[in-house]
Enzyme design. Structure first.
Site, PDB file in Angstrom:
ATOM      1  N   TYR A   1       7.596  -7.586  26.745  1.00 45.04           N
ATOM      2  CA  TYR A   1       8.766  -8.626  26.128  1.00 45.04           C
ATOM      3  C   TYR A   1      10.029  -8.252  26.163  1.00 45.04           C
ATOM      4  CZ  TYR A   1       4.732 -11.420  24.537  1.00 45.04           C
ATOM      5  OH  TYR A   1       3.732 -12.288  24.438  1.00 45.04           O
TER       6      TYR A   1
ATOM      7  N   LYS B   1      -7.087  -0.307  -4.968  1.00 38.04           N
ATOM      8  CA  LYS B   1      -6.606  -1.670  -4.591  1.00 38.04           C
ATOM      9  C   LYS B   1      -6.118  -1.720  -2.968  1.00 38.04           C
ATOM     10  CE  LYS B   1      -2.113  -0.671  -6.172  1.00 38.04           C
ATOM     11  NZ  LYS B   1      -1.077  -0.396  -7.590  1.00 38.04           N
TER      12      LYS B   1
HETATM   13  C1  PLP Z   1      -0.818   0.843  -7.791  1.00 38.62           C
HETATM   14  C2  PLP Z   1      -0.912   1.307  -9.296  1.00 38.62           C
HETATM   15  C3  PLP Z   1      -1.027   2.600  -9.451  1.00 38.62           C
HETATM   16  C4  PLP Z   1      -1.282   4.178  -8.350  1.00 38.62           C
HETATM   17  O1  PLP Z   1       0.137   4.189  -7.963  1.00 38.62           O
HETATM   18  P1  PLP Z   1       0.420   5.335  -7.201  1.00 38.62           P
HETATM   19  O2  PLP Z   1       1.714   5.547  -6.852  1.00 38.62           O
HETATM   20  O3  PLP Z   1      -0.067   4.807  -5.797  1.00 38.62           O
HETATM   21  O4  PLP Z   1      -0.366   6.661  -7.522  1.00 38.62           O
HETATM   22  C5  PLP Z   1      -1.141   3.159 -10.810  1.00 38.62           C
HETATM   23  N1  PLP Z   1      -1.362   2.026 -11.844  1.00 38.62           N
HETATM   24  C6  PLP Z   1      -0.946   0.651 -11.423  1.00 38.62           C
HETATM   25  C7  PLP Z   1      -0.960  -0.160 -12.458  1.00 38.62           C
HETATM   26  C8  PLP Z   1      -0.719   0.396 -10.159  1.00 38.62           C
HETATM   27  O5  PLP Z   1      -0.286  -0.987  -9.944  1.00 38.62           O
END
Ligand code: PLP
Length: 341
Positions: free
Chosen positions: A249, A33
């Site tokens: 800045y 994701k």
């Molecule tokens: C993001 C997510 C994961 C992965 O989590 P990590 O801590 O990065 O391994 C797994 N399951 C769901 C539902 C998630 O949203």
């Protein structure tokens, strides 16, 4: 031009550790994701395919479409427009009320809320959910949950959620028998949960951050994961900063002697979070960020054409008082990604 290098050997090293913990490759689903946690979803997908990973997890339908040719099985976590596009796509059902919006014959993973209270049907809605889905001719291909505290070994939430999920699995088995339907795949582990278990009983694990070489937990025994991303910037201009002159800045860095400085082509507009005069960051080679980071530039006491800004974001996360996840996912999609060994 700034670039992100993706270190293939480190990725494969992490995947081997994950694989060993999960038991077999069929039990590994990699979470891609948010542009593969900022790494580049296409580049990472091609490497995962080369390694032999068959399952991926993404946020939405758009991401799923991008990677459909790389995997046999794609779980979409948070789409609300369910699109029966591809037989390899599986959609998370995040609440009971969404059942009415599901098209026929779609593949659904039922998310059960075992204590995080973010998404999922309630455990007591399980039977009703199955009933409604079966009635609509929907394929129930998974039942899963998510841990709220797997990264904190001092908390009891992990065990409690595991216990509840075991009960849910038993109930699902009974329900499936009653409805004469195929048993769905069970899954509950993110990265930190995976490395807390001795062995994995679920059908697969959903591993994100560990793939990319980080783990945010207070456990003393951490796997030897290696960050796979390094960020590089190129010199835009150089000058001598004379004694008493300041840079950037607010002119917040003033030199005590004549020094040679250069400006590089990375800034918070590229997703490299802004650093100010109160935050001291040093690159892996020992160059210091002088003054404030601006939108497209930062200044270092360096003359090199190309500089590695980071090859591990642990320090940056500490400086920004956040977690590695935030530092890496924020990096702009527009930065060039390059795969290296
Ligand atoms: C993001 C997510 C994961 C992965 O989590 P990590 O801590 O990065 O391994 C797994 N399951 C769901 C539902 C998630 O949203």
């Amino acid at each position: 031009m700034a670039k992100i290098l993706l270190h293939k050997e480190n990725l494969f090293h992490n995947l081997n550790l994950i694989l060993k913990q999960a038991g077999k490759i069929q039990k590994v689903a990699i979470v891609l994701k948010d542009n593969a946690y900022g790494h580049g979803i296409i580049e990472i997908s091609s490497l995962l395919k080369e390694f032999g990973i068959k399952k991926a997890v993404v946020k939405n339908f758009k991401e799923a479409l991008k990677i459909k040719d790389y995997f046999d099985y794609i779980l979409v976590l948070s789409n609300k427009n369910f699109n029966n596009f591809h037989h390899n796509f599986h959609f998370a059902l995040n609440c009971f009320e969404l059942i009415k919006d599901l098209p026929n014959n779609i593949n659904v993973h039922i998310k059960v809320d075992t204590g995080m209270h973010r998404n999922g049907i309630l455990p007591e809605q399980l039977e009703d959910t199955f009933f409604k889905l079966v009635e609509k001719n929907i394929n129930i291909t998974g039942v899963f949950t998510h841990h709220k505290n797997a990264d904190n070994i001092l908390s009891k939430d992990f065990e409690q959620q595991n216990l509840l999920f075991s009960k849910i699995k038993e109930e699902v088995k009974k329900i499936c028998k009653r409805f004469s339907i195929k048993l769905p795949a069970f899954h509950s582990c993110n990265s930190s949960a995976l490395f807390r278990h001795k062995s994995i009983e679920d059908d697969f694990v959903r591993v994100g951050i560990a793939t990319y070489g980080y783990l945010e937990t207070n456990s003393k025994t951490l796997p030897n994961l290696k960050p796979i991303m390094s960020l590089w910037a190129n010199k835009v201009s150089s000058r001598i900063l004379k004694k008493g002159e300041s840079v950037g800045y607010g002119g917040t860095y003033t030199s005590k002697k004549d020094i040679s400085i250069s400006t590089y082509d990375i800034g918070y507009g590229d997703g490299f979070l802004r650093l100010n005069e109160n935050q001291h960051y040093t690159t892996p080679k020992g160059f210091k960020v002088l003054g404030r980071v601006s939108m497209d530039f930062l200044t270092l006491n360096s003359n090199e054409e190309e500089v590695c800004i980071f090859d591990n974001v642990k320090n940056l996360a500490k400086i920004h008082n956040t977690i590695s996840y935030e530092i890496i996912t924020t990096l702009s999609k527009d930065i060039r990604r390059e795969i290296t060994k």
